[in-house]
Design an enzyme around this catalytic site. Structure first.
Site, PDB file in Angstrom:
ATOM      1  CG  HIS A   1      -4.478   1.899  -2.387  1.00 22.16           C
ATOM      2  ND1 HIS A   1      -4.482   2.623  -1.095  1.00 22.16           N
ATOM      3  CD2 HIS A   1      -5.524   1.892  -2.868  1.00 22.16           C
ATOM      4  CE1 HIS A   1      -5.588   2.937  -0.777  1.00 22.16           C
ATOM      5  NE2 HIS A   1      -6.497   2.329  -1.867  1.00 22.16           N
TER       6      HIS A   1
ATOM      7  CD1 TRP B   1     -10.042  -2.123   5.683  1.00 26.02           C
ATOM      8  CD2 TRP B   1      -8.127  -2.162   4.513  1.00 26.02           C
ATOM      9  NE1 TRP B   1     -10.366  -2.740   4.577  1.00 26.02           N
ATOM     10  CE2 TRP B   1      -9.011  -2.821   3.580  1.00 26.02           C
ATOM     11  CE3 TRP B   1      -6.932  -1.918   4.034  1.00 26.02           C
ATOM     12  CZ2 TRP B   1      -8.878  -3.088   2.402  1.00 26.02           C
ATOM     13  CZ3 TRP B   1      -6.791  -2.509   2.713  1.00 26.02           C
ATOM     14  CH2 TRP B   1      -7.559  -3.145   1.958  1.00 26.02           C
TER      15      TRP B   1
ATOM     16  CD  GLU C   1     -10.003   3.297  -1.409  1.00 21.86           C
ATOM     17  OE1 GLU C   1     -11.205   3.774  -0.729  1.00 21.86           O
ATOM     18  OE2 GLU C   1      -9.000   3.098  -0.955  1.00 21.86           O
TER      19      GLU C   1
ATOM     20  CG  ASP D   1      -2.356   0.498   0.672  1.00 20.29           C
ATOM     21  OD1 ASP D   1      -2.412   1.882   0.306  1.00 20.29           O
ATOM     22  OD2 ASP D   1      -3.277  -0.049   0.909  1.00 20.29           O
TER      23      ASP D   1
HETATM   24  C1  ACM Z   1     -10.876  -0.881   0.355  1.00 20.36           C
HETATM   25  O1  ACM Z   1     -11.282  -0.945   1.463  1.00 20.36           O
HETATM   26  N1  ACM Z   1     -10.333   0.274  -0.271  1.00 20.36           N
HETATM   27  C2  ACM Z   1     -10.719  -2.124  -0.727  1.00 20.36           C
END
Ligand code: ACM
Ligand code: ZN
Length: 801
Positions: free
Chosen positions: A302, A508, A367, A227
């Site tokens: 990312h 996350w 994103e 990321d």
């Molecule tokens: C994500 O939560 N951006 C996959």
């Protein structure tokens, strides 16, 4: 021989018995049967297995492990030996002896053994198993070692929880109740994800996380290795990916979204990565636990950590540093025009595929803000030569090109649901995270999907009261909410539903700094999701699960897991009954002790204990608090119940509220309770891009002159005040006469959270029915980041006086 057999339903009911009298009757039946059959004296443990098995029949008696007990295999396959090694170690941990392991193809021991038997049966699901325990032996049978492994997990849960620890204790008897279990998973994909980029977690913790996955009979570890904030996998051909990309300036003393970029005189000292040797070790560790590791190598966004190492991967070639905190929007992404980007990615993916045998390779895809692609001459050239319409199609080109490469190596591509935009790659599997629409779209076009909708499956969300929980990214996803998740959307046909491979939770780690915190956020929610993806849909039963969880917590304690005890929030819910307005206090913990007051004073441990719904007949403020072991825990909840003439009126919706923001469902608009400044407080009801039109049925002729409707605005969360509210009345419920329209007078540019009551004062009216039409904005305005997309309307209460 008379055997007491309970079907799983009876077993569930038995354990669910709420009223003392029926409980006593059942208990006495149990003892009558037991005594007449001379059951063994030692206490038979309760059966509390998570995830609940498909079929469980309790038998009579039990099997006790002693020093002569043999672990018997019908096959000398190394996988089986590894498997019994786990059992042997668990027994040794507590008893200080390891049972003998014996391979015997004929499997003809007479008694005192725990047997693992592989049987040739092509029709059996490889993860399915049977477990039969009686007074003499335990036999686990399956067609593949994976099935035996899950049988072993069940066996361990039939044994004392101490086996999950490593403290010797001579006085713990390993007694297994007589049972017949037939079990198999509902879904083939049962995943847990972990982001190791936002924070790095050492190899030993990754192994513990894999243990937790396996313990919950889950079978996929989705390892988010790349990321913006850190590249975590060693790639021999591109050493700078970890020399530079794995390290950032240390801003751990600042909150994630307020971290300044690295300054020229600062060193990047915070981070870490896994060497290829580490990865091989972890992959082997996972394999022994029947967990497949799917590596995620993000692209095209990312990836600032990669661009910091190799700036030529971006459109601009600009030199950057690894960001120590949040980046939004993400514009610094791989250039889709340069062939060198693809050569780099093919090299990286080749090394990744050499490390990870997983058929699936996750390529991210989420994103990406493609503003650089709009300006880049290479990207524009690519659009032209490939005949693409726009940058969305350029992303689609990117993903399809990567897919072709992966497929040529015998692998399969999986990506976040953004990979649908601009056209899905031919064989791609979609991971649906922005709700369930991506999963539905994928399946409807013949692709497979894994469901991980953020409102149920994001374990970085709060699981308890935000005011007292460790800082998290947002949301409110309790254990019960996770348990309520159903992975197959209603929209799908039976045939389409087969393409939903399963579900996954994502962890996350922007706000998760170490392994202990990962455990806190993942456990016990992981156990709720485990039951969602393993157990049959019709066996799901929250109360029963919650009871079994009490044993699971003890197992977690022995595993030294820093689990969460769940929300301390006491919900104050309306319950109408005939003409009475009733209110219940609810907390989802098991047998919660709730104390309350009705006089506005703060509740104490001396305040009355809540036992059943309370009738409310005047305007008052309810306060309630959770008490555990004589101490108040968490913050008190409070709610004003403001009486008005339509309290408890039946409400009929032209189009129902959105499931995600249902608040108190059909009772919400006439329960006397209004919402707070938090749109997900459970009192605001949401309508996603459509008007709210409801008819209140008073059940009699009512006099009134003042009407109001409460609405909410928080533009940042895409929630807007309505354009207008119209009130109409009727005596027959069919012919309505409008008595007034109230327009919204809040200027569009007014920001922040606004709660507005749309009020109408008229001459005295008399009616049996009141229609309220709240005209929503429906889409976000031009100036908004969600311009043109559906906007929310939120409503709390309609008052009539
Ligand atoms: C994500 O939560 N951006 C996959
Ligand atoms: Zn470019």
């Amino acid at each position: 021989m008379a055997i007491k057999i309970l079907s799983i339903e009876q077993f569930n009911n038995f354990n669910n018995m709420k009223t003392a009298s029926s409980f006593i009757i059942l208990i006495s039946v149990f003892f009558m049967v037991s005594c007449s059959n001379n059951m063994q004296k030692s206490a038979i443990p309760e059966i509390e297995i998570i995830p609940a098995p498909v079929n469980l029949i309790t038998g009579e008696g039990s099997f006790a492990v002693n020093e002569n007990t043999v672990l018997l295999l019908n096959n000398d396959d190394q996988a089986l030996k590894n498997l019994v090694g786990f059992l042997s170690k668990a027994i040794y941990n507590v008893k200080g002896f390891s049972p003998k392991i014996k391979v015997n193809n004929a499997f003809d021991n007479k008694s005192n053994y725990i047997g693992f038997k592989l049987v040739a049966d092509d029709k059996l699901n490889g993860e399915a198993y049977t477990l039969n325990a009686d007074g003499e032996k335990v036999i686990i049978q399956a067609s593949k070692p994976a099935g035996l492994f899950y049988g072993l997990q069940t066996l361990l849960q039939l044994m004392p929880a101490e086996l999950y620890g490593d403290e010797k204790s001579a006085n713990i008897d390993i007694v297994i109740p007589a049972v017949q279990i037939k079990d198999e998973p509902r879904f083939s994909y049962r995943g847990m994800h972990l982001d190791v980029s936002r924070h790095f977690f050492p190899k030993e913790f990754i192994k513990k996380y894999i243990d937790l996955i396996a313990f919950n009979k889950m079978n996929v570890f989705h390892w988010h290795l790349v990321d913006d904030q850190g590249w975590r996998v060693e790639i021999k051909k591109y050493p700078k990916l970890t020399d530079i990309g794995a390290w950032r300036v240390d801003r751990e003393d600042k909150i994630w979204f307020k971290r300044e970029a690295q300054k020229p005189d600062e060193k990047a000292t915070y981070g870490g990565f896994y060497s290829q040797e580490d990865i091989r070790e972890i992959v082997a560790y996972a394999k022994d636990r029947y967990v497949t590791i799917i590596p995620e190598i993000e692209l095209p966004a990312h990836v600032m950590s990669a661009i910091a190492a190799y700036p030529q991967l971006s459109c601009t070639n600009e030199s950057i540093t690894v960001p120590p905190g949040s980046v939004w929007p993400i514009t610094n992404i791989y250039c889709a025009g340069k062939d060198s980007t693809f050569l780099f990615l093919e090299d990286v993916l080749t090394e990744v595929m050499n490390l990870f045998p997983s058929e699936y390779i996750h390529i991210g895809g989420d994103e990406a803000t493609k503003t650089n692609w709009e300006k880049c001459k290479h990207c524009q050239k690519r659009i032209k030569t490939e005949g693409l319409g726009n940058v969305e199609e350029l992303q689609s080109y990117f993903i399809k090109r990567i897919e072709k490469f992966l497929v040529s190596k015998g692998r399969k591509l999986i990506g976040w649901d953004e990979i649908l935009e601009g056209g899905l790659a031919p064989e791609a599997t979609v991971m649906s995270w922005r709700g369930i629409r991506g999963g539905i779209a994928a399946v409807k076009s013949g692709h497979d999907a894994v469901m991980t909708p953020n409102s149920y499956c994001y374990f970085d969300h709060y699981q308890g009261d935000k005011k007292i929980e460790p800082v998290a990214i947002g949301g409110y996803t309790t254990l019960k909410k996770v348990y309520s998740y159903e992975p197959i959307p209603d929209e799908l046909t039976e045939q389409e539903a087969k393409h939903i491979l399963g579900a996954q939770a994502n962890v996350w780690t922007e706000y998760i700094y170490d392994g202990k915190q990962v455990e806190y956020m993942s456990v016990p929610r992981m156990s709720a999701l485990a039951e969602v993806v393993w157990s049959p849909k019709e066996k799901k039963d929250w109360d029963n699960f919650n009871r079994r969880m009490q044993k699971q917590f003890i197992r977690y304690k022995y595993m030294d897991v820093n689990y969460s005890k769940g929300t301390t929030k006491v919900d104050i819910n309306p319950l109408f009954s005939g003409d009475s307005i009733l209110v219940e206090f609810y907390n989802e913990r098991y047998n919660p002790e709730i104390h309350y007051t009705l006089d506005g004073n703060a509740p104490t441990v001396e305040s009355p204990v809540y036992s059943s719904p309370i009738t409310i007949s005047e305007t008052l403020t309810l306060k309630a608090v959770l008490v555990d072991k004589g101490k108040i825990i968490g913050n008190p909840s409070e709610k004003l119940i403001a009486q008005h003439k339509a309290m408890g009126a039946k409400v009929v919706y032209a189009e129902l509220y959105d499931e995600k923001y249902k608040a108190k469902a059909e009772l919400n608009l006439t329960d006397g309770m209004t919402g707070t400044d938090s749109h997900n407080d459970g009192y605001w009801q949401g309508f996603d891009g459509y008007d709210m039109e409801v008819v209140l049925d008073f059940g009699k002729s009512l006099d009134f002159a003042k009407l109001s409707v409460g609405c909410y605005q928080n533009q940042k969360s895409w929630i807007f005040l309505p354009n207008s509210v119209e009130f109409s009345i009727s005596d027959d419920g069919e012919n309505f006469i409008s008595i007034g329209v109230i327009k919204n007078n809040v200027p569009a540019e007014e920001k922040g959270i606004i709660i507005k009551r749309f009020k109408l004062e008229t001459e005295l009216q008399k009616a049996n029915y009141l229609k309220v039409k709240v005209k929503a904005l429906k889409t976000c305005p031009e100036w908004h980041s969600g311009a043109g997309e559906k906007s929310w309307l939120f409503v709390d209460e309609i008052t009539v006086d």
